[in-house]
Design an enzyme around this catalytic site. Structure first.
Site, PDB file in Angstrom:
ATOM      1  N   LYS A 112      24.522  -8.973  18.497  1.00  0.00           N
ATOM      2  CA  LYS A 112      25.170  -7.845  17.612  1.00  0.00           C
ATOM      3  C   LYS A 112      24.454  -6.388  18.113  1.00  0.00           C
ATOM      4  O   LYS A 112      25.442  -5.487  18.073  1.00  0.00           O
ATOM      5  CB  LYS A 112      24.973  -8.188  15.990  1.00  0.00           C
ATOM      6  CG  LYS A 112      25.543  -9.501  15.514  1.00  0.00           C
ATOM      7  CD  LYS A 112      25.150 -10.037  14.102  1.00  0.00           C
ATOM      8  CE  LYS A 112      25.894 -11.340  13.912  1.00  0.00           C
ATOM      9  NZ  LYS A 112      25.404 -11.730  12.594  1.00  0.00           N
ATOM     10  N   GLN A 135      21.195 -11.586   7.567  1.00  0.00           N
ATOM     11  CA  GLN A 135      21.656 -12.795   8.637  1.00  0.00           C
ATOM     12  C   GLN A 135      21.211 -14.092   7.989  1.00  0.00           C
ATOM     13  O   GLN A 135      20.089 -14.186   7.144  1.00  0.00           O
ATOM     14  CB  GLN A 135      20.538 -12.489   9.949  1.00  0.00           C
ATOM     15  CG  GLN A 135      20.999 -13.631  10.843  1.00  0.00           C
ATOM     16  CD  GLN A 135      22.287 -13.465  11.489  1.00  0.00           C
ATOM     17  OE1 GLN A 135      22.958 -12.256  11.491  1.00  0.00           O
ATOM     18  NE2 GLN A 135      23.041 -14.593  11.929  1.00  0.00           N
ATOM     19  N   ASP A 191      29.985  -7.851   6.662  1.00  0.00           N
ATOM     20  CA  ASP A 191      30.210  -9.324   7.003  1.00  0.00           C
ATOM     21  C   ASP A 191      31.278  -9.843   6.147  1.00  0.00           C
ATOM     22  O   ASP A 191      31.937 -11.131   6.445  1.00  0.00           O
ATOM     23  CB  ASP A 191      29.024 -10.245   6.320  1.00  0.00           C
ATOM     24  CG  ASP A 191      28.080 -10.566   7.555  1.00  0.00           C
ATOM     25  OD1 ASP A 191      28.689 -11.053   8.723  1.00  0.00           O
ATOM     26  OD2 ASP A 191      26.995 -10.706   7.401  1.00  0.00           O
TER      27      ASP A 191
HETATM   28  N1  GUN Z   1      24.848 -16.672  10.250  1.00  0.00           N
HETATM   29  C1  GUN Z   1      25.760 -17.386  10.748  1.00  0.00           C
HETATM   30  N2  GUN Z   1      26.924 -16.573  10.944  1.00  0.00           N
HETATM   31  C2  GUN Z   1      26.577 -15.517  10.234  1.00  0.00           C
HETATM   32  C3  GUN Z   1      27.325 -14.541  10.151  1.00  0.00           C
HETATM   33  O1  GUN Z   1      28.508 -14.288  10.705  1.00  0.00           O
HETATM   34  N3  GUN Z   1      26.852 -13.495   9.260  1.00  0.00           N
HETATM   35  C4  GUN Z   1      25.518 -13.515   8.887  1.00  0.00           C
HETATM   36  N4  GUN Z   1      24.985 -12.427   8.318  1.00  0.00           N
HETATM   37  N5  GUN Z   1      24.868 -14.538   8.997  1.00  0.00           N
HETATM   38  C5  GUN Z   1      25.272 -15.411   9.882  1.00  0.00           C
END
Ligand code: GUN
Length: 283
Positions: A51, A95, A118
């Site tokens: 990211k 996350q 998200d």
């Molecule tokens: N953990 C696994 N996939 C994701 C996601 O798309 N966003 C977030 N915040 N955590 C994750």
């Protein structure tokens, strides 16, 4: 068989977003994403790295806040409230997974829906539920899957679609997004009695479980479109999905590779949501 090349589509999207970021900067808006990481889960560290790289490519500013696993729900919520008020921050991402003692829905609920890049809050999930025209901040992985199908001009309308996996962040919202586009959707999950009957009937299979070789060649029909959202590691440490790519690729009309399929699309859609959140911040 045609490979659904998520890496290529994602790179093109990042290039477009880079120009949109420049346009926003001309209006003194500097898109910025705040990422909260609790603990040091290796998968989370790897996702965050991807990211961050995408932010660097597109010119989105990045702020990472790291906490020890001992942080309390109250402290975490108070940080989110501070980020909600901060006008320089356009996207907030916590996350997942969070440590056992922290109840994730309570944390997600604290995020301002306008900054929920998200697409996990009830507000954004609810909007997506209504119809395609309200998908302002859709969840990134389902949005990435749809974008990928659109890119290859795959018409979703009328397809028999089987989604395997019913998580709040992938399976459930993807089922709704496919339904909103006219597919006949079956959502399978851990309690499903006869998975094979549902996958064999499908024109489109989207699998997001996290179990290697869950979908085998005998479970799919000829010319299936297979979207593999699973992320697993083989004995040699290499990544693989939930479907047996080797054999199914010989039968499929379209198939995503893992890695290089849905993964880069998820990250690119997160960037798109962040740019859109920044653009709409003062709207
Ligand atoms: N953990 C696994 N996939 C994701 C996601 O798309 N966003 C977030 N915040 N955590 C994750």
């Amino acid at each position: 068989m045609q490979l659904l090349d998520g890496r290529k589509i994602a790179d093109e999207l990042l290039e477009t977003l880079k120009n949109e970021v420049i346009e926003l900067q001309d209006k003194q808006i500097y898109p910025k994403l705040a990422v909260i990481l609790v603990g040091d889960n290796p998968a989370s560290l790897s996702y965050i790295k991807q990211k961050r790289k995408a932010c660097e490519k597109t010119g989105i500013r990045w702020e990472q806040i790291n906490y020890d696993e001992s942080i309390t729900t109250k402290e975490l919520i108070s940080k989110i409230e501070e980020l909600n008020k901060d006008k320089t921050i356009h996207g907030i991402l916590v996350q997942l997974p969070l440590p056992q003692d922290i109840y994730a829905p309570e944390i997600i609920k604290a995020i301002d829906p306008k900054k929920d890049v998200d697409g996990f809050t009830a507000y954004n999930i609810g909007k997506m539920f209504l119809s395609t025209e309200f998908e302002h901040l859709p969840p990134c992985t389902p949005a990435g899957v749809i974008k990928m199908l659109d890119y290859y001009n795959i018409n979703i309308e009328g397809l028999e679609a089987t989604v395997v996996g019913a998580s709040n962040i992938v399976g459930k919202p993807l089922s709704v997004m496919l339904l909103n586009r006219g597919a006949t959707v079956t959502t399978c999950h851990i309690k499903t009695k006869d998975l094979k009957a549902h996958t064999l009937n499908a024109d489109l299979i989207c699998v997001a479980v996290g179990k290697r070789n869950l979908i085998t060649e005998d479970m799919v029909k000829d010319n299936v479109i297979l979207v593999d959202i699973g992320v697993n590691r083989k004995e040699d440490g290499k990544l693989c999905g939930d479907a047996d790519f080797e054999t199914i690729s010989k039968k499929a009309s379209y198939i995503t590779p893992v890695p290089g399929g849905v993964g880069p699309m998820t990250v690119a859609c997160l960037m798109e949501n962040t740019v859109n959140a920044a653009g709409r911040a003062n709207a």
